[in-house]
Design an enzyme around this catalytic site. Structure first.
Site, PDB file in Angstrom:
ATOM      1  N   GLY A 185     105.092 -13.858  35.419  1.00 52.04           N
ATOM      2  CA  GLY A 185     106.413 -13.668  34.816  1.00 52.04           C
ATOM      3  C   GLY A 185     106.284 -13.367  33.336  1.00 52.04           C
ATOM      4  N   ASP A 191     106.211 -22.919  31.033  1.00 50.29           N
ATOM      5  CA  ASP A 191     106.167 -24.272  31.611  1.00 50.29           C
ATOM      6  C   ASP A 191     105.132 -25.169  30.938  1.00 50.29           C
ATOM      7  OD1 ASP A 191     108.031 -23.351  33.331  1.00 50.29           O
ATOM      8  OD2 ASP A 191     106.781 -23.353  35.116  1.00 50.29           O
ATOM      9  N   ARG A 220     104.074  -7.620  55.591  1.00 52.81           N
ATOM     10  CA  ARG A 220     103.991  -9.087  55.630  1.00 52.81           C
ATOM     11  C   ARG A 220     102.609  -9.573  55.256  1.00 52.81           C
ATOM     12  NH1 ARG A 220     107.194 -11.886  60.438  1.00 52.81           N
ATOM     13  NH2 ARG A 220     109.266 -11.275  59.799  1.00 52.81           N
ATOM     14  N   ASP A 238     102.078 -25.629  31.684  1.00 53.86           N
ATOM     15  CA  ASP A 238     101.389 -26.439  32.694  1.00 53.86           C
ATOM     16  C   ASP A 238      99.973 -25.947  32.983  1.00 53.86           C
ATOM     17  OD1 ASP A 238     102.030 -24.076  33.928  1.00 53.86           O
ATOM     18  OD2 ASP A 238     103.041 -24.975  35.654  1.00 53.86           O
ATOM     19  N   ARG A 248     108.546 -25.978  37.295  1.00 59.48           N
ATOM     20  CA  ARG A 248     108.335 -26.098  38.751  1.00 59.48           C
ATOM     21  C   ARG A 248     107.682 -27.418  39.117  1.00 59.48           C
ATOM     22  NH1 ARG A 248     108.747 -21.446  41.320  1.00 59.48           N
ATOM     23  NH2 ARG A 248     107.782 -22.306  43.171  1.00 59.48           N
ATOM     24  N   THR A 258     102.536 -19.335  29.673  1.00 61.62           N
ATOM     25  CA  THR A 258     103.591 -19.803  30.575  1.00 61.62           C
ATOM     26  C   THR A 258     104.551 -20.664  29.780  1.00 61.62           C
ATOM     27  OG1 THR A 258     104.152 -21.409  32.300  1.00 61.62           O
ATOM     28  CG2 THR A 258     101.948 -21.593  31.423  1.00 61.62           C
ATOM     29  N   ASP A 288      98.187 -19.587  35.645  1.00 63.28           N
ATOM     30  CA  ASP A 288      97.178 -20.006  36.616  1.00 63.28           C
ATOM     31  C   ASP A 288      96.807 -18.888  37.603  1.00 63.28           C
ATOM     32  OD1 ASP A 288      95.699 -22.193  38.083  1.00 63.28           O
ATOM     33  OD2 ASP A 288      97.128 -21.581  39.624  1.00 63.28           O
TER      34      ASP A 288
END
Ligand code: F6P
Length: 368
Positions: free
Chosen positions: A21, A148, A97, A150, A192, A146, A124
């Site tokens: 992202g 986050d 898929r 994390d 998350r 990130t 990650d």
């Protein structure tokens, strides 16, 4: 792509891409890599658009000069096309898929582009891909990214400070409207598996309750805290909840299950908490979901500086032949650490850590 004699003779070429992202500060890293590589080393920098997707397509690369990065330090997003989570080792074609392995195409493209070293900016997932490429002989240097915060192996990622700034602004604003209407305001923020944004914005904004993934909560304790305020004549309160928070014995709220191409999309933590609190008499509740406002827009000065330091350190790591590393903040210093140290483990809030102890000392309810 190990160093050959011909690579030593011609101008070194650094490829750079961003994976995953977007994150405020990406452009500051790009700018720093381009300027440091050109000014200090006289190397060429090849920008690869759309992350690893851009190495599987034609026409997605261009040489970046000083003019290309002028004025971008303050800009959010990335100048390198669209950020995405494409993985060449498990590539999911549109509508398909099953993932397919396309890493050989990536190796061929790197060689055709005469890229000697790849600088990858990501979290990650991106570092894992970089590690797999490294195992195949590609020279790689990682830059941690990130909101986050994390990522293991670094004390801080760029983008986190901006996200906390945005979330803290929201908490501040919710305080005044909550008090004006005697309401409980619930703010859902990103995070998350790690509650760093919720914890920092909650402490900085003076929230009354903070709920994070690392500490599954008991709704009864949240009700007790808010009801105690109510009895003191304070019929309002502010609750910050991370998107990945869960009740004790429960699981995070998911709006879209994950598949081979992407992780599950979280959402609904605040709405679920509202349901749990609604039964509590006297509480009028409103839900606010901050969402991607935390990820968009201009980075804070702190993130611009951190991102710039990471970018320059990445070029220095290439110059010092410290590839197979990720540049990381350790204390106050940026150092190269083994790339694989950043992969597979998340840096989570320690429930027995200092920040949690500080929150508890202030009387903030953590739901446990
Ligand atoms: O990993 C960063 C993050 O912002 C998470 O906090 C959040 O769950 C996720 O990205 C959202 O991803 P997307 O933009 O793909 O919905």
């Amino acid at each position: 792509m190990s160093q050959t004699r011909s690579a030593a003779r011609r101008t070194r070429r650094i490829g750079i891409l961003t994976g995953g992202g977007d994150c405020p500060g990406l452009n500051a890293v790009l700018r720093a890599v381009v300027l440091a590589a050109r000014r200090r080393q006289r190397w060429e920098v090849v920008g690869i658009e759309d992350g690893f997707e851009g190495l599987l397509a034609r026409g997605k690369t261009r040489v970046l000069d000083a003019e290309d990065v002028r004025g971008i330090i303050a800009r959010g997003g990335t100048i390198l096309g669209a950020s995405n989570r494409a993985n060449p080792f498990a590539y999911v074609r549109r509508g398909a898929r099953r993932p397919v392995d396309r890493h050989r195409e990536v190796l061929a493209r790197l060689s055709a582009l005469r890229i000697d070293t790849l600088v990858v900016i990501g979290g990650d997932g991106t570092m894992r891909i970089a590690g797999e490429l490294m195992a195949l002989g590609v020279e790689v240097v990682g830059v941690p990214k990130t909101i986050d915060n994390d990522l293991m192996a670094t004390d801080l990622t760029f983008g986190f400070n901006t996200a906390v700034q945005v979330a803290t602004d929201a908490v501040d604003r919710l305080h005044t409207t909550a008090e004006s209407h005697d309401r409980v305001m619930i703010l859902e923020v990103m995070g998350r598996n790690a509650g760093w944004i919720a914890l920092h914005a909650g402490i900085a904004g003076g929230a009354h309750v903070i709920l994070i993934p690392e500490i599954p909560y008991d709704p009864a304790l949240v009700v007790r805290r808010l009801s105690a305020r109510y009895r003191q004549g304070l019929a309002w309160g502010v609750v910050v909840i991370a998107e990945g928070a869960m009740v004790q014995g429960g699981a995070p709220s998911i709006v879209e299950p994950g598949n081979a191409a992407r992780t599950a999309r979280l959402g609904g933590a605040a709405a679920r908490l509202e349901e749990e609190l609604r039964k509590a008499a006297g509480l009028e509740i409103r839900v606010n979901v901050l969402g991607h406002v935390q990820r968009g827009g201009t980075p804070t000065p702190f993130d611009r500086v951190l991102a710039t330091r990471f970018g320059v350190a990445a070029v220095d790591a290439v110059a010092a032949r410290r590839t197979g590393t990720m540049v990381a903040l350790r204390g106050t210093q940026i150092v190269p650490v083994p790339l694989m140290d950043a992969v597979g483990r998340e840096r989570k809030v320690d429930p027995r850590g200092e920040e949690i102890a500080a929150a508890l000392a202030l009387g903030i309810e953590l739901g446990t």
